[in-house]
Enzyme design. Structure first.
Site, PDB file in Angstrom:
ATOM      1  CG  ASN A 161      -9.359  33.447 -23.331  1.00 50.60           C
ATOM      2  OD1 ASN A 161      -8.152  33.220 -23.339  1.00 50.60           O
ATOM      3  ND2 ASN A 161     -10.215  32.750 -24.057  1.00 50.60           N
ATOM      4  CD1 TRP A 213      -0.371  29.317 -17.925  1.00 51.21           C
ATOM      5  CD2 TRP A 213       0.947  28.286 -16.431  1.00 51.21           C
ATOM      6  NE1 TRP A 213      -0.735  27.983 -17.898  1.00 51.21           N
ATOM      7  CE2 TRP A 213       0.059  27.341 -17.002  1.00 51.21           C
ATOM      8  CE3 TRP A 213       1.873  27.860 -15.481  1.00 51.21           C
ATOM      9  CZ2 TRP A 213       0.064  25.996 -16.629  1.00 51.21           C
ATOM     10  CZ3 TRP A 213       1.883  26.526 -15.109  1.00 51.21           C
ATOM     11  CH2 TRP A 213       0.997  25.611 -15.682  1.00 51.21           C
ATOM     12  CG  LEU A 214      -5.570  32.279 -15.138  1.00 48.31           C
ATOM     13  CD1 LEU A 214      -5.653  33.693 -14.556  1.00 48.31           C
ATOM     14  CD2 LEU A 214      -6.807  31.990 -15.984  1.00 48.31           C
ATOM     15  N   GLY A 243       1.642  34.441 -24.210  1.00 49.75           N
ATOM     16  CA  GLY A 243       1.409  33.455 -25.255  1.00 49.75           C
ATOM     17  C   GLY A 243       2.493  33.552 -26.308  1.00 49.75           C
ATOM     18  CE1 TYR A 271      -1.073  25.535 -21.240  1.00 48.55           C
ATOM     19  CE2 TYR A 271      -2.116  24.086 -19.633  1.00 48.55           C
ATOM     20  CZ  TYR A 271      -1.866  25.358 -20.129  1.00 48.55           C
ATOM     21  OH  TYR A 271      -2.417  26.452 -19.491  1.00 48.55           O
ATOM     22  CB  VAL A 318      -6.501  37.314 -24.036  1.00 47.26           C
ATOM     23  CG1 VAL A 318      -5.798  38.310 -23.116  1.00 47.26           C
ATOM     24  CG2 VAL A 318      -6.575  35.964 -23.355  1.00 47.26           C
TER      25      VAL A 318
END
Length: 348
Positions: free
Chosen positions: A144, A285-286, A260, A71, A173
């Site tokens: 989410n 991407w949040l 994702g 990540y 989500v």
């Protein structure tokens, strides 16, 4: 108001004994990299800090990827994983505004390290949430639901009656997306994998507001039977051929957003979709550009908006299964279960 003197809640146990936490010293498979340790108890919070006793902390894909070293973000190592959760403020240091002892709080920032019983943090890293929502909803509020909301509002201007198509519709989500879209009068086409309990799962999604629940193989046929037009927006959390099956449901000029890659496969874009259908492919991407644009105040406002929807019964968290922090290995085993029905939540 700013607090000039520290506030404390002695019954919460801050400053006494130790604080069990899951810790990893180097990236690796979570079952091997993680260990449950007793971290030394921290003293009273300093200026601008609060102490938090965690109540619930979910296991998200981003948490697993963080421990694996896959990540983009990671706590300083050795560190405690956990990007999301809910806790209770047990002490407040000087010069803290807007937070008091007893407040229910959720992280505003990633890499806080929620897989622990308690800790002391910068007050700016947390946001107070309303008390009248389920703890599971508060614990799963910051990743989410904002992802689903942002994808509905950020990429395409949608009007009531428009169609959104998504894969991975049984994901957290996906379930949020169905409810948020329904609240706006949007219609959803939801692709899921074939399964033995099809009627049960499809019924759950339709109860949330899904218009069509189908498989990749039957999508075109079922959408036609439902009398729905083509979709303006497609959402992909799987990748591989599944992403292209979503894209094929889009109108000319539609947009596919990938957020994702559960299949671990790339998105193989057919030239025909680019040339003849003018499909736009984007990623989301949040924690990326949106977080920089929103800032802490903007993110807090979104969380308040979502919490209000939960309180009003317009947004319901999916099924969850709790595991005590000491049973973290069992939690990871259940997390890895194929077609797992419930979200895994650690209870420190």
């Amino acid at each position: 108001l700013a607090s000039d003197a520290a506030q404390e809640l002695p019954s919460a146990g801050q400053g006494l004994g130790s604080a069990p936490a899951l810790v990893f010293a180097a990236p690796g498979p979570p079952a091997e990299a993680l260990s449950l340790r007793d971290l030394p108890a921290e003293g009273p919070p300093g200026s601008g800090q609060i102490s938090v006793r965690f109540l619930l902390a979910p296991i998200n894909p981003s948490d697993i990827n963080t421990v694996e070293g896959k990540y983009p973000l990671s706590p300083p190592l050795p560190g405690v994983p956990g990007h999301e959760g809910v806790g209770r403020v047990t002490a407040v240091g000087p010069q803290v505004e807007g937070l008091s002892v007893g407040d229910l709080v959720v992280p505003l920032e990633p890499c806080v390290g929620t897989w622990r019983t308690a800790g002391t943090f910068a007050a700016s890293a947390f946001h107070r949430v309303r008390e009248d929502i389920p703890l599971e909803a508060a614990a799963t509020l910051t990743i989410n639901p904002p992802t689903a909301l942002a994808m509905l509002e950020r990429f395409v201007s949608l009007s009531p009656g428009d169609v959104v198509v998504q894969n991975g519709a049984t994901s957290a989500v996906g379930r949020c997306l169905i409810q948020l879209a329904s609240a706006r009068g949007l219609r959803t086409v939801n692709l899921i994998r074939p399964r033995d309990n099809w009627e049960e799962v499809a019924g759950e999604l339709k109860a949330l507001g899904a218009d069509v629940v189908t498989t990749e193989a039957r999508a075109r046929q079922d959408v036609k039977a439902a009398g729905l037009p083509c979709a303006q927006l497609g959402l992909n959390c799987v990748g591989g051929n599944s992403a292209i099956m979503v894209a094929r449901q889009l109108c000319n000029g539609g947009t596919l957003v990938t957020y994702g890659g559960m299949s671990m496969q790339p998105v193989p874009v057919p030239t025909s979709l680019l040339i003849f259908k003018d499909i736009t492919f984007k990623g989301f991407w949040l924690t990326g550009g949106l977080a920089r644009e929103q800032g802490a105040a903007g993110k807090a406002a979104v969380l308040d908006r979502l919490a209000d929807m939960v309180a009003a019964g317009k947004l319901t968290p999916g099924p969850t299964r709790r595991f005590p922090l000491a049973q973290w290995q069992s939690a990871l085993e259940y997390y890895a279960t194929d077609r797992r029905h419930a979200k895994v939540i650690l209870q420190p």
